[in-house]
Design a protein around this motif. Structure first.
Motif, mmCIF file in Angstrom:
data_model
loop_
_atom_site.group_PDB
_atom_site.id
_atom_site.type_symbol
_atom_site.label_atom_id
_atom_site.label_comp_id
_atom_site.label_asym_id
_atom_site.label_seq_id
_atom_site.Cartn_x
_atom_site.Cartn_y
_atom_site.Cartn_z
ATOM 1 N N TYR A 131 0.731 -1.161 -0.190
ATOM 2 C CA TYR A 131 -0.012 0.061 -0.106
ATOM 3 C C TYR A 131 0.857 1.484 -0.285
ATOM 4 C CZ TYR A 131 -4.352 -2.394 0.318
ATOM 5 O OH TYR A 131 -5.460 -3.202 0.087
ATOM 6 N N LEU A 182 -2.222 2.828 7.156
ATOM 7 C CA LEU A 182 -2.697 2.549 5.583
ATOM 8 C C LEU A 182 -3.273 3.657 4.930
ATOM 9 C CD1 LEU A 182 -3.095 -1.275 5.359
ATOM 10 C CD2 LEU A 182 -0.991 0.030 5.102
ATOM 11 N N LEU A 218 -2.398 6.421 2.041
ATOM 12 C CA LEU A 218 -3.071 6.561 0.938
ATOM 13 C C LEU A 218 -3.572 7.877 0.788
ATOM 14 C CD1 LEU A 218 -4.622 3.078 1.227
ATOM 15 C CD2 LEU A 218 -3.209 3.796 -0.591
#
Length: 316
Positions: free
Chosen positions: A27, A60, A64
């Motif tokens: 990710y 994460l 992102l």
């Protein structure tokens, strides 16, 4: 071609039981390098895996979002117990409090999300205009169609839909999910004491026929296609019917490179004929035994590889 719709690439949730380090690295690259608009996060296959993945979510999500990606939280595809029902309810309520959209992957989640904006995942069967309209009335703002639909059905649904539709265009196709753990059984174990056997197969475990032919793949409680769906050649026609969202399902490949190729085709900067060998080379170098397929969209067996727009099947 309908050029009024700006194409968007969606990365579906990782279906496999990857180690935390692999998940984090994956990710991080998606956040920093991938030409992807929307990323769906969540352990949707097995609730036993959630304790490994859920602690990673805050970092994460932050990574992102910092990379400019919209994050959607994906709910479980099969809820079987009171514990899992409570887990799903807590996820949905927590997502709403935090301002995140939720992808519903079973009808229990659809019911709980009624009246709130949400996304419908490919595990909810949407085969006709009536179902499509019902889900939109319930609050669905985007619907990912099941991968087994033929192109004629996709076109009909796109014409009837008041909300954006999404099509899975790359990755092993989700075909079924069960209460039983196939991975545990393959290792002579029970589901409750599975020892997380699914972690040994980062892209699923191939299932052969009695004749030794690779046929399906298993991923814990999930059945997947043994082949990798590849609709790069069908993207122009999908765009022409009004499809604007294209989903990539993560594999242990260079998904940044995969996204780059699909983005170029979706934006008409690269012809599918030139993109196809690029994808084939990438897969041959990183997963030599992974074969492409696109049969469902052409009304054929899903494992077939059919020449785009021609309907001429080739052995996959």
């Amino acid at each position: 071609m309908n050029t009024e719709i700006t194409p968007k690439l969606v990365l579906g949730p990782v279906l496999f039981h990857w180690p935390a380090e692999q998940m984090t690295d994956f990710y991080a690259r998606i956040a920093d390098e991938a030409e992807i608009d929307i990323v769906h996060l969540g352990e949707i296959v097995c609730s036993k895996r959630a304790p490994f993945f859920d602690p990673l979510l805050p970092d994460l999500i932050e990574r992102l979002q910092r990379g400019g990606k919209q994050v959607v939280l994906a709910s479980r595809a099969l809820v079987m117990s009171e514990r899992e029902t409570k887990m799903t309810a807590a996820q949905i309520d927590g997502a709403e409090e935090s301002g995140f959209m939720v992808e519903a992957n079973d009808l229990g989640a659809v019911r709980r999300l009624a009246g709130r904006p949400h996304v419908i995942g490919p595990f909810v069967n949407v085969y006709n205009e009536g179902t499509l309209a019902y889900l939109a009335r319930q609050g669905a703002v985007r619907i990912c169609l099941p991968p087994e639909l033929p192109g004629t059905a996709i076109s009909a649904l796109a014409k009837a839909s008041d909300v954006p539709l999404e099509v899975l265009v790359f990755g092993r196709m989700p075909l079924a999910i069960s209460a039983r753990c196939f991975h545990a059984r393959a290792h002579g174990l029970h589901k409750d004491s599975c020892r997380y056997a699914c972690g040994a197969d980062p892209d699923g475990r191939t299932v052969n026929t009695l004749d030794g032919e690779a046929f399906l793949a298993i991923n814990g409680t999930q059945t997947l296609s043994q082949t990798c769906l590849n609709l790069i050649g069908e993207i122009p026609d999908l765009r022409a019917t009004g499809i604007g969202h294209f989903r990539l399902s993560p594999q242990s490949l260079d998904m940044v490179a995969v996204a780059r190729i699909f983005r170029a085709v979706a934006e008409q900067r690269l012809e599918p004929a030139a993109a196809t060998p690029q994808l084939a080379t990438l897969v041959a170098e990183q997963a030599g035994d992974l074969r492409f397929s696109n049969g469902f969209i052409h009304g054929r067996e899903g494992r077939m590889l059919v020449a785009a727009r021609l309907g001429a099947p080739e052995a996959a």
